[in-house]
Design an enzyme around this catalytic site. Sequence first.
Site, PDB file in Angstrom:
ATOM      1  N   LEU A 159       0.848  -1.187   0.000  1.00 55.38           N
ATOM      2  CA  LEU A 159       0.000   0.000   0.000  1.00 55.38           C
ATOM      3  C   LEU A 159       0.889   1.244   0.000  1.00 55.38           C
ATOM      4  CD1 LEU A 159      -2.704   1.563   0.395  1.00 55.38           C
ATOM      5  CD2 LEU A 159      -2.356   1.293   2.873  1.00 55.38           C
ATOM      6  N   ASP A 160       0.596   2.170  -0.897  1.00 58.36           N
ATOM      7  CA  ASP A 160       1.321   3.440  -0.975  1.00 58.36           C
ATOM      8  C   ASP A 160       0.343   4.558  -0.613  1.00 58.36           C
ATOM      9  OD1 ASP A 160       2.791   5.694  -1.607  1.00 58.36           O
ATOM     10  OD2 ASP A 160       3.570   4.902  -3.490  1.00 58.36           O
ATOM     11  N   GLY A 162      -0.575   8.152  -0.360  1.00 60.09           N
ATOM     12  CA  GLY A 162      -0.088   9.377  -0.996  1.00 60.09           C
ATOM     13  C   GLY A 162       0.850   9.030  -2.131  1.00 60.09           C
ATOM     14  N   GLY A 164       1.221   9.765  -5.286  1.00 59.07           N
ATOM     15  CA  GLY A 164       1.663  10.637  -6.368  1.00 59.07           C
ATOM     16  C   GLY A 164       1.316  10.063  -7.729  1.00 59.07           C
ATOM     17  N   ILE A 185      -5.145  12.213  -3.463  1.00 54.46           N
ATOM     18  CA  ILE A 185      -6.300  13.110  -3.544  1.00 54.46           C
ATOM     19  C   ILE A 185      -6.192  14.013  -4.778  1.00 54.46           C
ATOM     20  CG2 ILE A 185      -6.856  13.084  -1.090  1.00 54.46           C
ATOM     21  CD1 ILE A 185      -5.237  15.682  -0.823  1.00 54.46           C
ATOM     22  N   SER A 186      -5.352  13.614  -5.734  1.00 53.15           N
ATOM     23  CA  SER A 186      -5.168  14.403  -6.954  1.00 53.15           C
ATOM     24  C   SER A 186      -5.675  13.655  -8.180  1.00 53.15           C
ATOM     25  CB  SER A 186      -3.680  14.743  -7.145  1.00 53.15           C
ATOM     26  OG  SER A 186      -3.435  15.228  -8.447  1.00 53.15           O
ATOM     27  N   GLN A 189      -2.916  13.290 -10.834  1.00 51.23           N
ATOM     28  CA  GLN A 189      -1.942  12.229 -10.545  1.00 51.23           C
ATOM     29  C   GLN A 189      -2.492  10.863 -10.934  1.00 51.23           C
ATOM     30  OE1 GLN A 189      -0.873  12.806  -6.382  1.00 51.23           O
ATOM     31  NE2 GLN A 189       0.901  14.023  -6.959  1.00 51.23           N
ATOM     32  N   CYS A 341      13.377  26.761  -0.027  1.00 54.21           N
ATOM     33  CA  CYS A 341      13.398  25.448   0.631  1.00 54.21           C
ATOM     34  C   CYS A 341      14.786  24.809   0.533  1.00 54.21           C
ATOM     35  CB  CYS A 341      12.343  24.537   0.028  1.00 54.21           C
ATOM     36  SG  CYS A 341      10.643  24.988   0.475  1.00 54.21           S
TER      37      CYS A 341
END
Length: 371
Positions: A159-160, A162, A164, A185-186, A189, A341
């Site tokens: 299971l991944d 998030g 992407g 949630i994209s 993606q 960053c």
Amino acid sequence: MATSKAYVEELLAKADIRINGNRAWDMQVHDESVFDEALSRGNLGLGESYMARLWDAESLDQFFFKLLRSGIQDEVNPARLIFHSLKSRLFNLQDKSRAWKVGQHHYDMGNDLYQAMLDENMVYTCGYWEKADNVDDAQRQKLELCCQKLGLKPGMTVLDIGCGWGSFMKYAAENYGVKCVGVTISKEQVALGEKRCEGLPVEFRLQDYRDLNEQFDRVISLGMFEHVGQKNYDDYMDVALRCTKSDGLFLLHTIGKNVSDTAADPWISKYIFPNGEIPSISQIGQALEQKFVCEDFHNFGAYYDKTLMAWFENFDAAWPQLKAQFDDEFYRMWKYYLLSCAGAFRARDIQLWQWVLSPNGQLDGYLRPQL
């Protein structure tokens, strides 16, 4: 009383930064209103002033490295930012109704941008540069390191959380013969990820992580925990635990902060990652207590500096093709995001951690693989 300019000059001198100096990291001020903006609104004012072309620095990453390494940011604590800090503590900014906002705002802005900026595998997390001299190799090494840390074997289910564009799932399925399920949630993606993973035993789900309730041999989460929020850390660990088989492993890869009692950066929250929140070691530790045993803890935050600089180089080179979709303000915003960053990681102001966790502890112990 000193003017705002004089006060900022005095502060920056402690970081070896000069106003309108001739070094690459010196601050070139085009409008002196930037001083009041920075003092009254912190990085939100500084970032918006940069986007508005009120100031520049030839080497923005070095400007932020010197600023953050000196610690002078702690001497500026604008009163109007207190609400931003309180808001994250009083309200659950990452509940189910708000969790989709970052997907729509950041990840759904267009796959062309990310395909141009990222490596060939489209990994949007820190690379592993120990034996790499380019971002493609660094990300390939990171994916391999993750697979080895999880001890993947053919036929395992993974299971991944998030996922992407499916970079890890694609690599793990192709090289280790595992079956993967990824949640994100994209919508963008999912659309591109399914194309990239066509023909592989890989499933994408447009789904909130809190709705997961099935078990896997291995669980991984690369760069998603920064969107969870401190009010949801316990729930997140509960989900990870119920999804990890009793003899399984969970790899958590997240940016981390050095001090718990700090709020999310207001500029990053407004322009880049809505409602994002970086965890501290103690916050993660408290959330995993009585749920997981920590088998391994690995900090390679200094590598995020190189990763971000490589992303900016790619983005900058692709800008002639991208600018038809975006405006000049977006270019300056994205440059500020990537290079500020990079400077923060270079200064070791923020970190990158990988935690390998097991529900019951590995009976014979756990040995970190060496690439």
